[in-house]
Design a protein around this motif. Structure first.
Motif, PDB file in Angstrom:
ATOM      1  N   THR A  14       0.852  -1.197   0.000  1.00  0.00           N
ATOM      2  CA  THR A  14       0.000   0.000   0.000  1.00  0.00           C
ATOM      3  C   THR A  14       0.885   1.243   0.000  1.00  0.00           C
ATOM      4  N   TYR A  15       0.587   2.139  -0.915  1.00  0.00           N
ATOM      5  CA  TYR A  15       1.420   3.308  -1.203  1.00  0.00           C
ATOM      6  C   TYR A  15       1.177   4.395  -0.156  1.00  0.00           C
ATOM      7  N   THR A  16       2.243   4.888   0.469  1.00  0.00           N
ATOM      8  CA  THR A  16       2.070   5.859   1.553  1.00  0.00           C
ATOM      9  C   THR A  16       1.391   7.164   1.104  1.00  0.00           C
ATOM     10  N   PRO A  17       1.635   7.690  -0.095  1.00  0.00           N
ATOM     11  CA  PRO A  17       0.854   8.869  -0.497  1.00  0.00           C
ATOM     12  C   PRO A  17      -0.651   8.592  -0.547  1.00  0.00           C
ATOM     13  N   ASP A  18      -1.046   7.356  -0.883  1.00  0.00           N
ATOM     14  CA  ASP A  18      -2.470   7.011  -0.854  1.00  0.00           C
ATOM     15  C   ASP A  18      -2.987   6.980   0.574  1.00  0.00           C
ATOM     16  N   VAL A  19      -2.202   6.421   1.490  1.00  0.00           N
ATOM     17  CA  VAL A  19      -2.609   6.394   2.898  1.00  0.00           C
ATOM     18  C   VAL A  19      -2.719   7.813   3.440  1.00  0.00           C
ATOM     19  N   ALA A  20      -1.770   8.668   3.063  1.00  0.00           N
ATOM     20  CA  ALA A  20      -1.823  10.069   3.506  1.00  0.00           C
ATOM     21  C   ALA A  20      -3.091  10.750   2.996  1.00  0.00           C
ATOM     22  N   TYR A  21      -3.484  10.437   1.785  1.00  0.00           N
ATOM     23  CA  TYR A  21      -4.734  10.976   1.226  1.00  0.00           C
ATOM     24  C   TYR A  21      -5.929  10.506   2.049  1.00  0.00           C
ATOM     25  N   VAL A  22      -5.926   9.230   2.427  1.00  0.00           N
ATOM     26  CA  VAL A  22      -7.013   8.682   3.243  1.00  0.00           C
ATOM     27  C   VAL A  22      -7.056   9.369   4.604  1.00  0.00           C
ATOM     28  N   ILE A  23      -5.895   9.538   5.226  1.00  0.00           N
ATOM     29  CA  ILE A  23      -5.849  10.180   6.545  1.00  0.00           C
ATOM     30  C   ILE A  23      -6.310  11.630   6.450  1.00  0.00           C
ATOM     31  N   ARG A  24      -5.904  12.316   5.388  1.00  0.00           N
ATOM     32  CA  ARG A  24      -6.382  13.694   5.209  1.00  0.00           C
ATOM     33  C   ARG A  24      -7.914  13.727   5.133  1.00  0.00           C
ATOM     34  N   ALA A  25      -8.486  12.774   4.403  1.00  0.00           N
ATOM     35  CA  ALA A  25      -9.944  12.718   4.307  1.00  0.00           C
ATOM     36  C   ALA A  25     -10.572  12.414   5.664  1.00  0.00           C
ATOM     37  N   MET A  26      -9.928  11.585   6.461  1.00  0.00           N
ATOM     38  CA  MET A  26     -10.434  11.308   7.802  1.00  0.00           C
ATOM     39  C   MET A  26     -10.353  12.556   8.677  1.00  0.00           C
ATOM     40  N   LEU A  27      -9.287  13.325   8.530  1.00  0.00           N
ATOM     41  CA  LEU A  27      -9.168  14.582   9.271  1.00  0.00           C
ATOM     42  C   LEU A  27     -10.258  15.565   8.842  1.00  0.00           C
ATOM     43  N   GLU A  28     -10.582  15.559   7.560  1.00  0.00           N
ATOM     44  CA  GLU A  28     -11.659  16.426   7.078  1.00  0.00           C
ATOM     45  C   GLU A  28     -13.010  15.983   7.639  1.00  0.00           C
ATOM     46  N   GLN A  29     -13.204  14.672   7.777  1.00  0.00           N
ATOM     47  CA  GLN A  29     -14.426  14.170   8.417  1.00  0.00           C
ATOM     48  C   GLN A  29     -14.516  14.690   9.852  1.00  0.00           C
ATOM     49  N   HIS A  30     -13.387  14.649  10.555  1.00  0.00           N
ATOM     50  CA  HIS A  30     -13.353  15.159  11.932  1.00  0.00           C
ATOM     51  C   HIS A  30     -13.672  16.653  11.966  1.00  0.00           C
ATOM     52  N   ALA A  31     -13.082  17.405  11.034  1.00  0.00           N
ATOM     53  CA  ALA A  31     -13.308  18.855  11.016  1.00  0.00           C
ATOM     54  C   ALA A  31     -14.769  19.203  10.765  1.00  0.00           C
ATOM     55  N   LYS A  32     -15.493  18.311  10.086  1.00  0.00           N
ATOM     56  CA  LYS A  32     -16.920  18.519   9.823  1.00  0.00           C
ATOM     57  C   LYS A  32     -17.796  18.020  10.971  1.00  0.00           C
ATOM     58  N   GLY A  33     -17.176  17.524  12.035  1.00  0.00           N
ATOM     59  CA  GLY A  33     -17.940  16.997  13.157  1.00  0.00           C
ATOM     60  C   GLY A  33     -18.431  15.585  12.936  1.00  0.00           C
ATOM     61  N   GLN A  34     -17.800  14.854  11.990  1.00  0.00           N
ATOM     62  CA  GLN A  34     -18.200  13.488  11.671  1.00  0.00           C
ATOM     63  C   GLN A  34     -17.003  12.543  11.805  1.00  0.00           C
ATOM     64  N   ALA A  35     -16.293  12.650  12.907  1.00  0.00           N
ATOM     65  CA  ALA A  35     -15.065  11.892  13.096  1.00  0.00           C
ATOM     66  C   ALA A  35     -15.319  10.386  13.057  1.00  0.00           C
TER      67      ALA A  35
END
Length: 305
Positions: free
Chosen positions: A200-221
């Motif tokens: 699994t490619y780390t830039p892809d994982v970083a993209y996933v984590i960024r999206a998870m952080l965005e979910q948290h920022a929207k109050g949907q962690a």
């Protein structure tokens, strides 16, 4: 502006995450490292509870991503106490400090919490680690979730990506042997053809984590346990073949069809990623494309190196 502390920012995944978050407006990134401290990176030993508490109190992050760990199974097997200090006790320390300031915390775990006998594994399948590394990461998962209910464990499989040296990933660590095998008179390089991995490619994982952080920022962690994985099954022999093809060399490789590892390893721990897939936040770069990008970043070793 959201503040994100990236603990372990000098490692393979941490660097990819700092790069990914650096492309987005509205994020204040506070990277930490234990040894490779440079630029704006903060020196932090996460085994020092007082230092962690002081750091979190000073930074007051909205979220913490814990990417530091002892990830080498053989090292964990030979020194389980040292591995647990980093993979269990330090996770508890960071999770507790995050709870004090109300930060969402994401801790990285592994597919090695499973025994590899019945893939694919869903997030609620019972873990059964085969070695000290898997056990320490499983206990680290429990430490996080017991210490901070406002947190998430992200299980990942074999990672690879842009490296500082070939040994940073079990994928790129094959490069020197693959290259050396083409030399005149060289013996074929033995490569494991027993265990199935999902690199699994780390830039892809970083993209996933960024999206998870965005979910948290929207109050949907996303809280609890999550999993993410590449979807191309391959053994180390298969990986070595693809590396040779990407380098355009005539490598001589020998498939080992029985496990030759001193530390027991699971045979196939494919992680089911349907939970995150359903949120529409995933990205999977084809392996041949990604490994080409990694290998082109700097020259491969010569057969004599």
């Amino acid at each position: 502006m959201s503040t994100v502390a990236v603990i372990g920012a000098s490692g393979l995944l941490g660097r990819a995450l700092v790069r990914e978050l650096g492309t987005c407006a509205g994020w204040r990134i506070v990277p930490t490292a234990y040894r490779r401290v440079q630029g704006d990176t903060v020196a932090l030993d996460i085994r020092d509870a007082a230092a962690v508490a002081a750091f979190v109190e000073r930074v007051r992050p909205d979220a913490i991503v814990l990417a530091a760990a002892e990830r080498r199974p053989d090292v964990c097997q030979h020194d389980p106490a040292a591995a647990r200090a980093l993979n269990v006790d330090a996770v508890r320390t960071v999770a507790s400090a995050a709870r004090q300031c109300g930060a969402w915390v994401l801790s990285i775990s592994t597919d090695y919490v499973f025994d590899g006998s019945a893939p694919p594994y869903r997030i609620d399948d019972p873990p059964a680690p085969l070695n000290a590394y898997g056990l320490s990461k499983l206990d680290g998962e429990r430490a996080l979730l017991q210490s901070n209910p406002f947190g998430c464990v992200l299980r990942l499989p074999l990672l690879y990506g842009p490296v500082l040296d070939w040994s940073e990933s079990a994928v790129t660590s094959l490069v020197p042997a693959v290259v050396a095998s083409q030399a005149a008179g060289a013996r074929p390089a033995p490569m494991d053809a027993w265990a199935t991995r999902y690199p699994t490619y780390t830039p892809d994982v970083a993209y996933v984590i960024r999206a998870m952080l965005e979910q948290h920022a929207k109050g949907q962690a996303v809280c609890g346990i999550a999993q993410w994985s590449g979807d191309e099954p391959m053994t180390k022999f298969d990986i070595a073949v693809r590396i040779a093809r990407a380098l355009s060399i005539d490598a001589r490789l020998e498939a080992q069809t029985a496990s030759a590892d001193a530390t027991p390893r699971p045979r196939d721990c494919h992680l089911d990623s349907s939970q995150l897939d359903a949120l529409g936040i995933g990205r999977r770069t084809p392996f041949d494309v990604a490994i080409g990008e990694v290998l082109s970043a700097w020259p491969a070793p010569t057969p004599s190196s």
